[in-house]
Write an enzyme that holds these catalytic residues in place. Structure first.
Site, PDB file in Angstrom:
ATOM      1  N   GLY A  85      49.935   1.437 -47.978  1.00 24.81           N
ATOM      2  CA  GLY A  85      50.649   2.523 -47.694  1.00 24.81           C
ATOM      3  C   GLY A  85      49.531   3.253 -47.134  1.00 24.81           C
ATOM      4  O   GLY A  85      49.460   2.612 -46.120  1.00 24.81           O
TER       5      GLY A  85
ATOM      6  N   GLU B 135      45.426  -1.314 -48.827  1.00 24.56           N
ATOM      7  CA  GLU B 135      46.121  -2.475 -47.211  1.00 24.56           C
ATOM      8  C   GLU B 135      46.779  -0.884 -46.826  1.00 24.56           C
ATOM      9  O   GLU B 135      48.289  -0.241 -46.722  1.00 24.56           O
ATOM     10  CB  GLU B 135      46.503  -3.409 -47.441  1.00 24.56           C
ATOM     11  CG  GLU B 135      46.981  -4.136 -46.416  1.00 24.56           C
ATOM     12  CD  GLU B 135      48.459  -3.943 -46.122  1.00 24.56           C
ATOM     13  OE1 GLU B 135      47.920  -2.600 -44.520  1.00 24.56           O
ATOM     14  OE2 GLU B 135      49.717  -4.257 -46.107  1.00 24.56           O
ATOM     15  N   LEU B 136      46.548  -0.268 -45.771  1.00 25.46           N
ATOM     16  CA  LEU B 136      46.826   0.708 -45.124  1.00 25.46           C
ATOM     17  C   LEU B 136      47.313   0.645 -43.607  1.00 25.46           C
ATOM     18  O   LEU B 136      47.227  -0.755 -43.466  1.00 25.46           O
ATOM     19  CB  LEU B 136      45.661   1.866 -45.035  1.00 25.46           C
ATOM     20  CG  LEU B 136      45.064   1.788 -46.198  1.00 25.46           C
ATOM     21  CD1 LEU B 136      43.894   3.137 -46.149  1.00 25.46           C
ATOM     22  CD2 LEU B 136      46.170   2.355 -47.846  1.00 25.46           C
TER      23      LEU B 136
ATOM     24  N   CYS C 114      53.044  -2.956 -41.622  1.00 25.05           N
ATOM     25  CA  CYS C 114      51.728  -3.028 -40.731  1.00 25.05           C
ATOM     26  C   CYS C 114      51.182  -2.977 -40.437  1.00 25.05           C
ATOM     27  O   CYS C 114      50.828  -2.820 -39.196  1.00 25.05           O
ATOM     28  CB  CYS C 114      50.979  -3.046 -42.506  1.00 25.05           C
ATOM     29  SG  CYS C 114      51.772  -1.516 -43.914  1.00 25.05           S
TER      30      CYS C 114
ATOM     31  N   GLU D 248      49.657   5.892 -35.811  1.00 23.95           N
ATOM     32  CA  GLU D 248      51.050   4.500 -36.489  1.00 23.95           C
ATOM     33  C   GLU D 248      52.213   4.575 -35.418  1.00 23.95           C
ATOM     34  O   GLU D 248      52.560   5.951 -37.011  1.00 23.95           O
ATOM     35  CB  GLU D 248      50.622   4.095 -37.290  1.00 23.95           C
ATOM     36  CG  GLU D 248      52.112   3.180 -38.363  1.00 23.95           C
ATOM     37  CD  GLU D 248      51.218   1.580 -38.975  1.00 23.95           C
ATOM     38  OE1 GLU D 248      50.887   0.716 -39.254  1.00 23.95           O
ATOM     39  OE2 GLU D 248      51.154   3.042 -39.871  1.00 23.95           O
TER      40      GLU D 248
END
Length: 463
Positions: free
Chosen positions: A214, A236-237, A270, A367
């Protein structure tokens, strides 16, 4: 907050049509706790099954996914708007993960024997630790839960899934498939819960580890809550991955690959290419080619085989994306194509390229989760690498150069990110580690690394 009057209820919406798919009700704390206990009880038996038996069931899950791929692909496209062809690709990747884990996973979990310096014998045993809680996003409705759950089931753990609410149907379908394939009942549980109950699950004594994919903000929250109860996390960003085009790159190839890498999954990945850092000497040539390709993307119905770009998954996410584009423009960025919300039904956003990017703009430092490309000019190759590393994130990236030895050297020794593609782009490979550094998180999945994240590495010695 819910989309309905009752805050305990919510509905899933097709982002291409804005029509309601289904409605659901959050379960309460007591019901969630009951599911945790059920997973734990199933784990107590599952942990004693042999690696070979676990492998057979994991392989059968892949076979079950193959049988259900048509209805699963339709469901994923309906719930989050990905191209139907890419839903099928996602399923194929998940089948590959099952097949890899069913065989290679056994090798990574087998006992290891080592001689001791005093003449004794040592055994290293990888023991499952219990119930693992996964909090997952909507952008890959099947792959995200498969990525962590298959590894942990193979390791002998129980697994909980809190999926993003807009892909609740995909989550519940996965539980059906797991149990139809022979996974013990209740070992894998779907928790349709709100954030408050989620925090309670983290604190639950039967939960032994937490993994999240996220945003960085969500990662920090989960990391703090987990640290308070001394539980390991894998995070896991987000990222704003840089793809570097060096002065000796094949520009036509680089432009084509970069465009595909930006708009795959409607730009909502991502590890997608997001910043395109191009050396001055080839900048104009790349820009012309790149913008031409991005402009040609066909925006429309994700079930139509001629469509190359579907909708953003939710209305609020489209608004957030557009706001970042506008704020970047207000601070000097220039739109080369796209950048306007179309006046049509569905949460569509066109393929967009912006240049004149400076460090004070969202397009440089944040992002942008959608089909928006930030085009950045670098003075030379060294400057390109400096700009690429000038980020709080570090998940993936790419290098384009005809000198592959040079590119690999840069990747190994200078690029501060977790996954790097040379003259190509990629999402995930079952046999290669997946994960990042800096604000993109920590821990690894895939490639045999994820299977050991949540195990007790036992040291057993004997004379």
């Amino acid at each position: 907050m819910s989309d309905m009057n009752n805050e305990n209820e919510f509905k899933t919406i097709n982002p291409a049509t804005e029509e309601t798919i289904a409605q659901y009700t959050y379960i309460n704390s007591e019901e969630a706790t009951k599911k945790v206990k059920e997973s734990h009880n199933a784990f107590l038996e599952w942990k004693l099954t042999s690696l070979e038996e676990r492998g057979k069931i994991i392989k059968s899950i892949g076979q079950a996914l193959e049988k259900k791929k048509d209805e699963y692909a339709q469901l994923m496209t309906q719930e989050m708007g990905k191209l139907l062809s890419q839903s099928y690709q996602e399923i194929e990747l998940c089948i590959g993960i099952c097949n890899y884990t069913a065989t290679e996973g056994i090798k990574h979990l087998q006992d290891e024997e080592r001689p001791l310096y005093d003449g004794g014998k040592g055994t290293i045993h990888y023991s499952p630790i219990g119930v693992i809680y996964g909090i997952q996003p909507w952008n890959f409705p099947l792959y995200q839960p498969i990525r962590y759950s298959i590894a942990n089931l193979m390791a002998g753990n129980g697994v909980l899934l809190k999926h993003a609410k807009n892909v609740t149907g995909s989550a519940l379908k996965l539980k059906e498939i797991y149990e139809d394939a022979g996974l013990p009942k209740d070992l894998f549980q779907v928790l349709v819960i709100n954030h408050d109950v989620s925090d309670e699950i983290i604190a639950n004594d039967l939960v032994k580890g937490i993994t999240l994919t996220g945003s960085s903000g969500a990662g920090k929250h989960v990391a703090v809550k987990s640290a308070e109860v001394l539980k390991k996390t894998v995070l896991e960003l987000g990222s704003n991955d840089a793809y570097i085009v060096l002065d000796d790159a094949d520009i036509d190839m680089a432009a084509q690959i970069c465009a595909e890498a930006r708009i795959y999954n409607n730009g909502q990945t991502c590890v997608a290419a997001k910043r395109f850092i191009v050396v001055d000497s080839v900048y104009n040539k790349f820009k012309t080619k790149f913008v031409s390709i991005m402009e040609s993307m066909q925006l429309g119905d994700p079930t139509n085989e001629n469509t190359t770009l579907g909708p953003i998954a939710r209305k609020d996410l489209r608004e957030e994306l557009h706001d970042k584009v506008q704020k970047s423009v207000e601070k000097g960025a220039k739109i080369l194509c796209g950048g306007e919300i179309p006046n049509t039904k569905g949460y569509y956003y066109p393929s967009t390229v912006i240049e004149n990017i400076t460090p004070d703009q969202p397009a440089y430092s944040e992002e942008l989760f959608g089909p928006v490309a930030s085009l950045i000019k670098a003075k030379n190759n060294d400057d390109a690498m400096r700009i690429a590393n000038d980020s709080k994130f570090g998940l993936g990236g790419g290098i384009f150069s005809k000198d592959e030895d040079k590119a690999i050297n840069l990747a190994k020794n200078y690029f501060d990110t977790g996954m790097i593609h040379i003259n190509s782009y990629g999402l995930a490979y079952p046999n290669m580690p997946f994960g990042g550094v800096k604000n993109s998180g920590y821990g690894r999945e895939h490639g045999g690394f994820g299977i050991r994240e949540f195990v007790n590495v036992k040291s057993i010695t004997q004379k």
